[in-house]
Design an enzyme around this catalytic site. Structure first.
Site, PDB file in Angstrom:
ATOM      1  N   ASP A  12     -22.805  84.713  56.955  1.00  0.00           N
ATOM      2  CA  ASP A  12     -21.705  84.110  57.735  1.00  0.00           C
ATOM      3  C   ASP A  12     -21.714  84.397  59.241  1.00  0.00           C
ATOM      4  O   ASP A  12     -20.656  84.721  59.819  1.00  0.00           O
ATOM      5  CB  ASP A  12     -20.340  84.542  57.157  1.00  0.00           C
ATOM      6  CG  ASP A  12     -20.120  84.103  55.708  1.00  0.00           C
ATOM      7  OD1 ASP A  12     -21.016  83.492  55.127  1.00  0.00           O
ATOM      8  OD2 ASP A  12     -19.032  84.388  55.168  1.00  0.00           O
ATOM      9  N   ASP A  50     -19.756  80.138  55.375  1.00  0.00           N
ATOM     10  CA  ASP A  50     -18.405  79.967  54.849  1.00  0.00           C
ATOM     11  C   ASP A  50     -18.018  78.514  55.141  1.00  0.00           C
ATOM     12  O   ASP A  50     -18.177  78.048  56.287  1.00  0.00           O
ATOM     13  CB  ASP A  50     -17.490  80.955  55.599  1.00  0.00           C
ATOM     14  CG  ASP A  50     -16.340  81.492  54.774  1.00  0.00           C
ATOM     15  OD1 ASP A  50     -16.510  81.723  53.558  1.00  0.00           O
ATOM     16  OD2 ASP A  50     -15.253  81.697  55.360  1.00  0.00           O
ATOM     17  N   HIS A  52     -15.071  75.840  54.164  1.00  0.00           N
ATOM     18  CA  HIS A  52     -13.820  75.548  53.468  1.00  0.00           C
ATOM     19  C   HIS A  52     -13.306  74.135  53.752  1.00  0.00           C
ATOM     20  O   HIS A  52     -13.386  73.660  54.890  1.00  0.00           O
ATOM     21  CB  HIS A  52     -12.722  76.517  53.935  1.00  0.00           C
ATOM     22  CG  HIS A  52     -13.022  77.961  53.692  1.00  0.00           C
ATOM     23  ND1 HIS A  52     -13.397  78.465  52.465  1.00  0.00           N
ATOM     24  CD2 HIS A  52     -12.981  79.036  54.532  1.00  0.00           C
ATOM     25  CE1 HIS A  52     -13.561  79.775  52.553  1.00  0.00           C
ATOM     26  NE2 HIS A  52     -13.333  80.153  53.804  1.00  0.00           N
ATOM     27  N   HIS A  56      -7.761  74.605  52.297  1.00  0.00           N
ATOM     28  CA  HIS A  56      -8.180  75.716  51.426  1.00  0.00           C
ATOM     29  C   HIS A  56      -7.021  76.699  51.201  1.00  0.00           C
ATOM     30  O   HIS A  56      -6.295  77.031  52.142  1.00  0.00           O
ATOM     31  CB  HIS A  56      -9.374  76.448  52.053  1.00  0.00           C
ATOM     32  CG  HIS A  56     -10.100  77.319  51.082  1.00  0.00           C
ATOM     33  ND1 HIS A  56     -10.005  78.686  51.098  1.00  0.00           N
ATOM     34  CD2 HIS A  56     -10.907  77.001  50.044  1.00  0.00           C
ATOM     35  CE1 HIS A  56     -10.749  79.179  50.105  1.00  0.00           C
ATOM     36  NE2 HIS A  56     -11.305  78.171  49.452  1.00  0.00           N
ATOM     37  N   HIS A  85     -10.105  78.753  59.159  1.00  0.00           N
ATOM     38  CA  HIS A  85     -11.420  79.074  59.732  1.00  0.00           C
ATOM     39  C   HIS A  85     -12.516  78.358  58.943  1.00  0.00           C
ATOM     40  O   HIS A  85     -12.332  78.008  57.779  1.00  0.00           O
ATOM     41  CB  HIS A  85     -11.674  80.600  59.686  1.00  0.00           C
ATOM     42  CG  HIS A  85     -11.759  81.124  58.277  1.00  0.00           C
ATOM     43  ND1 HIS A  85     -10.656  81.420  57.528  1.00  0.00           N
ATOM     44  CD2 HIS A  85     -12.831  81.361  57.470  1.00  0.00           C
ATOM     45  CE1 HIS A  85     -11.029  81.836  56.334  1.00  0.00           C
ATOM     46  NE2 HIS A  85     -12.348  81.803  56.262  1.00  0.00           N
ATOM     47  N   LYS A 109     -20.471  78.268  50.773  1.00  0.00           N
ATOM     48  CA  LYS A 109     -19.564  78.868  49.787  1.00  0.00           C
ATOM     49  C   LYS A 109     -18.126  78.717  50.251  1.00  0.00           C
ATOM     50  O   LYS A 109     -17.869  78.564  51.444  1.00  0.00           O
ATOM     51  CB  LYS A 109     -19.918  80.343  49.584  1.00  0.00           C
ATOM     52  CG  LYS A 109     -19.770  81.150  50.858  1.00  0.00           C
ATOM     53  CD  LYS A 109     -20.238  82.566  50.697  1.00  0.00           C
ATOM     54  CE  LYS A 109     -20.095  83.342  51.979  1.00  0.00           C
ATOM     55  NZ  LYS A 109     -18.710  83.494  52.475  1.00  0.00           N
ATOM     56  N   CYS A 154     -17.252  89.720  53.340  1.00  0.00           N
ATOM     57  CA  CYS A 154     -18.356  88.974  52.715  1.00  0.00           C
ATOM     58  C   CYS A 154     -19.621  89.813  52.527  1.00  0.00           C
ATOM     59  O   CYS A 154     -20.319  89.660  51.527  1.00  0.00           O
ATOM     60  CB  CYS A 154     -18.612  87.690  53.486  1.00  0.00           C
ATOM     61  SG  CYS A 154     -17.224  86.536  53.302  1.00  0.00           S
TER      62      CYS A 154
END
Ligand code: VGL
Ligand code: ZN
Length: 200
Positions: A12, A50, A52, A56, A85, A109, A154
Site C-alpha cells: 500500500d 488498497d 475501496h 466502503h 481513502h 484489496k 496492513c
C-alpha cells in the site's frame, strides 16, 4: 539476487497514505527510495493496492454521527472507521509517483463494501482470500519480505497471515511507517514477534 523462492511484497505505498494524502502516515514517502532499491534484489516483486468503492463501510462517512478513528462492529468483529481513502480510480489510490511499479503482480484489496481488507492474503474476516497465497504457492515462493504502509495495520496483518500460512516472514521495519492509534504500533510489534515474524 535472492533465490527464486523469495518474494518482496510492498504494501500500500499509495498517495493517500503519504503526507498530504487522505489517511497520511507520517514519513510514508520517506521509504520509497529504499523500497525501490530493494526491488533489485528480488526475482519476484508484488505490490498491493488498497482499493475501496466510494461507499466502503470502513469509511466513517458511511455511518451517521460517527467520526474517523471511532470504532464500530462489523459482521467479523471490531473495525476502525477511517477517513475516506484509496477510492477506486481516484488520484489518492494511485501509487506514490516515485514508486517503481515494474512488479510481477499487483493485488488489489478492500473492494467489497462490507469487508475491510488490511492483509495482502485475507480480508478482515480472515477467511476471504485475495489470491496472493495461490500465486506465491504456484511460483514456489516460501519466504516473503514485507515493506510499506502502514506498519501497524496492513503490514502487520499481512505478516501475521503470512506466518499463519507457513511462510518465512521478514518485516524490514525501517522501510515501513505506522499510524499508531492508541498504542497499535507496539501491539503490532508484539503480535509479529509472537508469530515468529523476523523484524529486520
Ligand atoms: C490501511 C487503514 C485503512 C493500511 C488501509 O494500508 O495500513 N490502513 N486501510
Ligand atoms: Zn483502506
Amino acid at each position: 539476487m535472492r533465490p527464486a523462492t523469495e518474494a518482496l511484497v510492498v504494501i500500500d505505498v499509495q498517495i493517500d497514505f503519504c503526507p498530504g494524502g487522505a489517511l497520511a502516515v507520517a514519513g510514508g514517502d520517506a521509504i520509497v527510495p529504499g523500497i525501490n532499491s530493494l526491488m533489485d534484489e528480488f526475482a519476484a516483486v508484488v505490490l498491493t493496492q488498497d482499493w475501496h468503492p466510494a461507499d466502503h463501510l470502513s469509511f466513517a462517512s458511511q455511518h451517521a454521527g460517527r467520526a474517523p478513528y471511532d470504532m464500530t462492529e462489523m459482521a467479523y468483529g471490531p473495525q476502525v472507521l477511517w477517513p475516506d481513502h484509496c477510492v477506486q480510480g481516484s488520484q489518492g489510490a494511485g501509487f506514490h509517483p516515485d514508486l517503481r511499479t515494474d512488479a510481477d503482480l499487483i493485488i488489489r484489496k478492500g473492494f467489497r463494501r462490507e469487508i475491510d481488507s488490511y492483509s495482502a492474503f485475507f480480508e478482515n474476516d480472515r477467511t476471504t482470500p485475495t489470491g496472493l497465497h495461490g500465486y506465491l504457492t504456484e511460483r514456489g515462493i516460501t519466504k516473503i519480505t514485507l515493506v510499506g504502509l502502514a506498519t501497524d495495520f496492513c503490514v502487520n496483518y499481512s505478516a501475521l497471515d503470512g506466518a499463519r500460512l507457513g511462510y518465512d516472514v521478514t518485516v524490514i521495519e525501517e522501510l515501513t511507517r505506522g499510524i499508531d492509534l492508541d498504542g497499535s504500533l507496539d501491539a503490532a510489534r508484539s503480535m509479529m514477534r509472537a508469530a515468529n515474524v523476523r523484524l529486520g
